[in-house]
Design an enzyme around this catalytic site. Structure first.
Site, PDB file in Angstrom:
ATOM      1  CG  ASP A   1      -1.775  -1.230   1.320  1.00  0.00           C
ATOM      2  OD1 ASP A   1      -2.265  -1.686   0.271  1.00  0.00           O
ATOM      3  OD2 ASP A   1      -1.907  -1.770   2.426  1.00  0.00           O
TER       4      ASP A   1
ATOM      5  CG  HIS B   1      -1.714  -1.822  -7.555  1.00  0.00           C
ATOM      6  ND1 HIS B   1      -0.733  -1.624  -6.626  1.00  0.00           N
ATOM      7  CD2 HIS B   1      -1.299  -2.846  -8.320  1.00  0.00           C
ATOM      8  CE1 HIS B   1       0.229  -2.505  -6.824  1.00  0.00           C
ATOM      9  NE2 HIS B   1      -0.087  -3.265  -7.838  1.00  0.00           N
TER      10      HIS B   1
HETATM   11  P1  GDP Z   1      -0.329   0.112  -3.814  1.00  0.00           P
HETATM   12  O1  GDP Z   1      -0.900  -1.229  -3.556  1.00  0.00           O
HETATM   13  O2  GDP Z   1       1.111   0.214  -3.427  1.00  0.00           O
HETATM   14  O3  GDP Z   1      -0.568   0.597  -5.197  1.00  0.00           O
HETATM   15  O4  GDP Z   1      -1.052   1.128  -2.836  1.00  0.00           O
HETATM   16  P2  GDP Z   1      -2.634   1.396  -2.649  1.00  0.00           P
HETATM   17  O5  GDP Z   1      -3.219   1.741  -3.923  1.00  0.00           O
HETATM   18  O6  GDP Z   1      -3.264   0.329  -1.857  1.00  0.00           O
HETATM   19  O7  GDP Z   1      -2.581   2.646  -1.638  1.00  0.00           O
HETATM   20  C1  GDP Z   1      -2.142   3.833  -1.983  1.00  0.00           C
HETATM   21  C2  GDP Z   1      -3.285   4.816  -1.776  1.00  0.00           C
HETATM   22  O8  GDP Z   1      -2.725   6.082  -1.699  1.00  0.00           O
HETATM   23  C3  GDP Z   1      -4.257   4.885  -2.928  1.00  0.00           C
HETATM   24  O9  GDP Z   1      -5.522   5.234  -2.438  1.00  0.00           O
HETATM   25  C4  GDP Z   1      -3.690   5.991  -3.801  1.00  0.00           C
HETATM   26  O10 GDP Z   1      -4.666   6.653  -4.595  1.00  0.00           O
HETATM   27  C5  GDP Z   1      -3.158   6.890  -2.770  1.00  0.00           C
HETATM   28  N1  GDP Z   1      -1.984   7.667  -3.143  1.00  0.00           N
HETATM   29  C6  GDP Z   1      -0.890   7.289  -3.868  1.00  0.00           C
HETATM   30  N2  GDP Z   1       0.015   8.280  -3.883  1.00  0.00           N
HETATM   31  C7  GDP Z   1      -0.513   9.298  -3.150  1.00  0.00           C
HETATM   32  C8  GDP Z   1      -0.043  10.589  -2.757  1.00  0.00           C
HETATM   33  O11 GDP Z   1       1.060  11.011  -3.068  1.00  0.00           O
HETATM   34  N3  GDP Z   1      -0.886  11.335  -1.972  1.00  0.00           N
HETATM   35  C9  GDP Z   1      -2.106  10.892  -1.565  1.00  0.00           C
HETATM   36  N4  GDP Z   1      -2.849  11.682  -0.811  1.00  0.00           N
HETATM   37  N5  GDP Z   1      -2.558   9.673  -1.902  1.00  0.00           N
HETATM   38  C10 GDP Z   1      -1.781   8.899  -2.667  1.00  0.00           C
END
Ligand code: GDP
Length: 425
Positions: free
Chosen positions: A12, A40
């Site tokens: 995440d 994701h």
């Molecule tokens: P992944 O599995 O590594 O892709 O991560 P996830 O998608 O589960 O969690 C990342 C969350 O953070 C998602 O809801 C993204 O939209 C959000 N996100 C990613 N980068 C950023 C950021 O720089 N700022 C904010 N506020 N949210 C982010």
């Protein structure tokens, strides 16, 4: 050029967003491990999507999305995910599925549920997507490769043989109804029709693509600390989350992976059980959870509230090292703007001694955090495009983390959107 995008932490970290962003300059994006257990979250012109099995490059017209041999392939899930995209207006993506990928069987999901039920309080916090039983069977050599769907005779024989052993567990360990081999065989023939249009000799395809100089992205799932060898065993996932495994799970030479972009989150979050040294609780945790990610820190697959913590430099440096990181993308920095001060866990105290090295699980369970405190920047940083325009305290936080990670932070993500990124060098 092959580049891997992987996580340094517990998952995440925002790998989906970074992959989606870098996919713009890529020809091929590959999932090489895991299955539909993690998700994701991606926000782009088409809307907001939670991808589970498809790589995060599916939104571009020019990319090919590949499911490598290392993935736990849930065929109906894949088909549903494709249909879901198309129904939301995304052009039908070009998808290839390795003929060597193994199939996540309906009984894997059942065994995952039954085992978690049986373990009760001692359960692993599995997403119950069947991933652990799937990989157990793969290495016990009773898994089914996609290629096996195309030989009915041997398929039928194997289904009967495997059901015999599975049904012993169903009956005697779990006291559940037996699997009917006839029905399972029929299901597999349906799976065959679903997956047929995508099946490909993926490693050969990638061999040609590498020769032709294509840009290839390997998209990892979860993070270093969930790796079965180098993570917090046994509270880990069942396939390797490391960039190195990209070579195996996609079928390419390891030396072709030139760039390892490790995604590190500006604070900590974790799902499932296991030691979490810099964890915070109560109102402090609730506030960060509410503000975190995009619309709160809740699991993309399960909706479970994530456990929250301060940035853990010990775990993250180890996470970067074990990935072999060539650069770091630091994400979700924007949500920290409300804090007066930020703590960073710079050491673990274990039996009275402070260490900066990430220990094995036995010692980790006794570790207490040693913190450094930095002043907050108390403002919104979304919308900022140039590193120099970030408030000084914010830059200090980034540069402190960079020193601790011993890896250059080349990208800072200050919002969930594709364009919300600050390049540093
Ligand atoms: P992944 O599995 O590594 O892709 O991560 P996830 O998608 O589960 O969690 C990342 C969350 O953070 C998602 O809801 C993204 O939209 C959000 N996100 C990613 N980068 C950023 C950021 O720089 N700022 C904010 N506020 N949210 C982010």
């Amino acid at each position: 050029m092959v580049r891997a995008i992987v996580g340094a932490n517990w998952g995440d970290e925002g790998k989906g967003k970074i992959t989606d962003m870098l996919a713009k300059e890529s020809d091929i994006i590959i999932r090489y491990q895991g299955g539909s257990n993690a998700g994701h979250t991606i926000i782009n012109n088409y809307g907001k999507f939670a991808l589970h099995l498809l790589p995060s490059g599916v939104f571009y017209h020019h990319t090919t999305s590949v499911i490598g041999n290392g993935v736990a392939l849930n065929i109906p899930f894949l088909v549903k995910e494709i249909q879901d995209l198309v129904s939301k207006g995304v052009p039908k993506p070009e998808i290839l599925v390795s003929d060597r990928a193994q199939i996540l069987m309906p009984y894997h999901i059942l065994f995952d549920q039954y085992e978690e039920e049986r373990l009760g309080k001692k359960s692993f916090g599995s997403t119950k997507s069947g991933i652990a039983p799937f990989y157990s069977d793969k290495y016990a050599k009773i898994g089914f490769q996609v290629s096996e769907l195309f030989n009915e005779e041997s398929l039928k024989e194997k289904v009967e043989r495997v059901c015999e052993t599975k049904n012993v567990l169903m009956e005697h360990l779990y006291h559940k109804p037996a699997i009917d081999p006839e029905e399972l065989f029929k299901t597999l023939l349906e799976y065959r029709e679903m997956v047929k249009p995508y099946v490909c000799d993926v490693s050969k395809y990638l061999h040609e693509a590498i020769k032709a100089g294509k840009n290839i992205l390997l998209e990892g799932q979860l993070g270093s600390l969930k790796d079965p060898d180098h993570g917090i065993y046994p509270m880990v996932t069942s396939s390797s989350t490391l960039a190195a495994y990209g070579a195996i799970g996609a079928g390419i030479p390891p030396y072709e992976i030139k760039n390892i972009t490790t995604v590190v989150k500006a604070y900590s979050s974790a799902v499932g059980a296991g030691a979490f040294v810099s964890e915070i609780f109560g109102e402090e945790a609730d506030e960060l959870r509410r503000r975190g990610g995009d619309g709160g820190e809740y699991g993309a697959t399960t909706g479970r509230p994530r456990r929250m913590g301060w940035f853990d430099a010990v775990a993250s440096r180890y996470g970067c090292r074990i990935q072999g990181s060539t650069e770091v993308a630091l994400t979700v920095l924007d949500v920290l703007g409300y804090l007066d001060e930020l703590r960073i866990c710079v050491g673990y105290e274990i039996d009275g001694k402070v260490t900066k090295d990430f220990p094995t699980t036995v010692e980790l369970n006794r570790a207490k955090p040693v913190y450094t405190t930095l002043p907050g920047w108390k403002c919104e940083i979304r919308g900022i495009k140039n590193y120099g325009d970030l408030p000084e305290n914010c830059r200090n936080y980034i540069e402190f983390i960079e020193k601790e990670l011993e890896t250059p932070i080349t990208m800072v993500s200050n919002g969930p959107g594709r364009d919300e990124i600050i390049y540093r060098r």
